[in-house]
Each structure stands twice: as structure tokens, then as C-alpha cells.
Write an enzyme that holds these catalytic residues in place. Structure first.
Site, PDB file in Angstrom:
ATOM      1  N   CYS A 105     -20.877  -9.804 -16.481  1.00 34.26           N
ATOM      2  CA  CYS A 105     -22.062 -10.374 -16.349  1.00 34.26           C
ATOM      3  C   CYS A 105     -23.059 -10.127 -17.100  1.00 34.26           C
ATOM      4  CB  CYS A 105     -22.426 -10.336 -14.915  1.00 34.26           C
ATOM      5  SG  CYS A 105     -23.553 -11.612 -14.289  1.00 34.26           S
ATOM      6  N   HIS A 207     -17.557 -11.977 -12.067  1.00 41.87           N
ATOM      7  CA  HIS A 207     -17.708 -10.517 -11.610  1.00 41.87           C
ATOM      8  C   HIS A 207     -16.143 -10.165 -10.919  1.00 41.87           C
ATOM      9  CE1 HIS A 207     -21.927  -9.570 -11.364  1.00 41.87           C
ATOM     10  NE2 HIS A 207     -22.067 -10.764 -11.356  1.00 41.87           N
ATOM     11  N   GLU A 209     -15.190  -7.226 -10.278  1.00 44.51           N
ATOM     12  CA  GLU A 209     -15.025  -6.131  -9.316  1.00 44.51           C
ATOM     13  C   GLU A 209     -15.359  -6.982  -7.798  1.00 44.51           C
ATOM     14  OE1 GLU A 209     -17.779  -7.172 -10.830  1.00 44.51           O
ATOM     15  OE2 GLU A 209     -19.494  -7.115  -9.696  1.00 44.51           O
TER      16      GLU A 209
END
Ligand code: MN
Length: 236
Positions: A105, A207, A209
Site C-alpha cells: 500500500c 493489503h 497481510e
């Protein structure tokens, strides 16, 4: 051989604390690496770089528009000069060497700015509204991105279309000369870049994660980063 140590940049919040979502560390541990959190403001970057085998430039607030020759925008938020300074230097060092690096990001935007690219200051001003890139006012929302064949990203992800958690209001405008655009959203927004000639430098606008815990496709990015870090350790 010990496990690869992956440095992960962090941010300073409005309580004057260093913060990072736990999912980054979880994904690195799951991949077999050791996460090492890096607070902004480190004056001894060269020495720090001898301690890590891989790097994540993590998500967070906006980069100061001054760094890409922009006059800014009222929606630009959470500027952190110390974080910008350290991460821009880290990104340039990583790009100029062989440190395996994942940009997430803000991290993707930052790599682009570090290498001479520019950003869209506020995406909702410039795209049609067929795709939400964030939930208003703040929150992640899934949307598909299409990955270019023959890219390193395609090799890592193993799918042509991937759905990631999206949470951004900025994006890459002009890609830096050395970077290659390797994924886009259906509205044309640049969603990933990589650095040809570098052993492993990938940057995604979404994202990974956030969903890596339950989505093996997103976990592949962290697995591949840790594997690239292991390769680099073996070669030294
Ligand atoms: Mn997006």
C-alpha cells in the site's frame, strides 16, 4: 542457518507510539521468517541494513506530496516526515542492491516516489466509482486485480486475477522509470509494480497481510519474500 530476519517499517501514531498491525508479523512468522519492527527515525541505516535479510515497507499514512513535486490535496493525511525520510532512504538502498523487498500500500507508493515516480493525491477525484478502493471513511474492502503474465508477481501469486483487501485513497500516477506496472484494477488503477533486474522487489497496492491468515494466495507473497531472503543468505 538461522531463519531470515525481515525488517518491517512502522509508524508513529497520534499517541506518540510506534505501531504496526500484528498481521504483518503473523504472516512473516508463518512463512518461517523472524519479524523485526523498525521504528522511524533511525540515523544508522547502513548498520541497520546489515541486520536484516528482507524488508517490508508497510502501509500507513500518506507520503508528503513535496516528495513527488505535488502541491498536495485537502484529503492528504497522517504525514510523518521522519517516516518518509527513513523509508525513502531504505527503498533507494533496497532498489540499488539485492535486499528482497515487499512494498504494501503506502510502501508501494513510497518505492515509486523514491525512484522518481508520482502519485494520485486522491483517487476518488480521478476514477469512475465502479470500484471501491476503500470503505468510507476508513476500512478495507475486497476488489479483484488483474496480474500481467510473465511478471514476477504472476509467478509468486500463480493466478491471473487475485482478490485482495483494498484500503487506499492514493495510487501510483506516473510509474518510476525503472519500475514495471504488473497489476491493475478494472478502473485502470495501478495495483502492483516490480523492479526488473532486482532479485526480488515487489510492491502491491492492496493489503495481503489482512487476509493472509485465511487466504493461502495472499500468504504466498510473504512465503516468497522469506524464501528470497533465505536465498540471499545462502549466496553470502
Ligand atoms: Mn485498490
Amino acid at each position: 542457518m538461522r531463519a531470515p530476519i525481515i525488517g518491517i517499517t512502522t509508524e508513529t501514531n497520534d499517541q506518540n507510539e510506534y505501531v504496526l498491525p500484528v498481521e504483518y508479523a503473523n504472516a512473516i512468522r508463518k512463512a518461517g521468517g523472524i519479524p523485526l519492527l523498525l521504528p522511524p527515525g533511525e540515523p544508522r541505516l547502513d548498520e541497520l541494513l546489515t541486520l536484516i535479510d528482507g524488508l517490508i515497507l508497510s502501509g500507513g499514512g500518506d507520503i508528503d506530496p513535496l516528495h513527488y513535486g505535488s502541491r498536495g490535496h485537502p484529503e492528504v493525511y497522517m504525514i510523518d516526515p521522519a517516516r518518509d525520510e527513513m523509508e525513502l532512504a531504505l527503498a533507494r538502498q533496497a532498489a540499488g542492491g539485492d535486499l528482497p523487498t515487499l512494498g504494501v500500500c503506502r510502501g508501494a507508493q513510497l518505492i515509486n516516489v523514491a525512484l522518481g515516480g508520482t502519485l494520485v493525491e486522491h483517487l476518488p477525484d480521478e476514477i469512475d466509482n465502479t470500484i471501491a478502493h476503500r470503505m468510507e471513511p476508513r476500512g478495507a474492502v475486497p476488489h479483484p486485480v488483474t496480474i500481467a503474465g510473465n511478471s514476477q508477481l504472476a509467478e509468486v501469486i500463480g493466478e491471473e486475477v487475485v482478490v485482495g483487501a483494498s484500503w487506499h485513497h492514493q495510487a501510483i500516477r506516473t510509474p518510476a522509470p525503472r519500475l514495471e506496472v504488473v497489476a491493475r484494477a478494472a478502473d485502470g488503477t495501478i495495483e502492483a509494480v516490480e523492479l526488473p533486474g532486482h532479485p526480488w522487489l515487489l510492491a502491491v497496492q492492496w493489503h495481503p497481510e489482512i487476509t493472509a491468515g485465511e487466504d493461502p494466495v495472499q500468504q504466498r507473497l510473504f512465503d516468497a519474500l522469506v524464501e528470497a531472503a533465505r536465498e540471499r543468505m545462502r549466496a553470502r
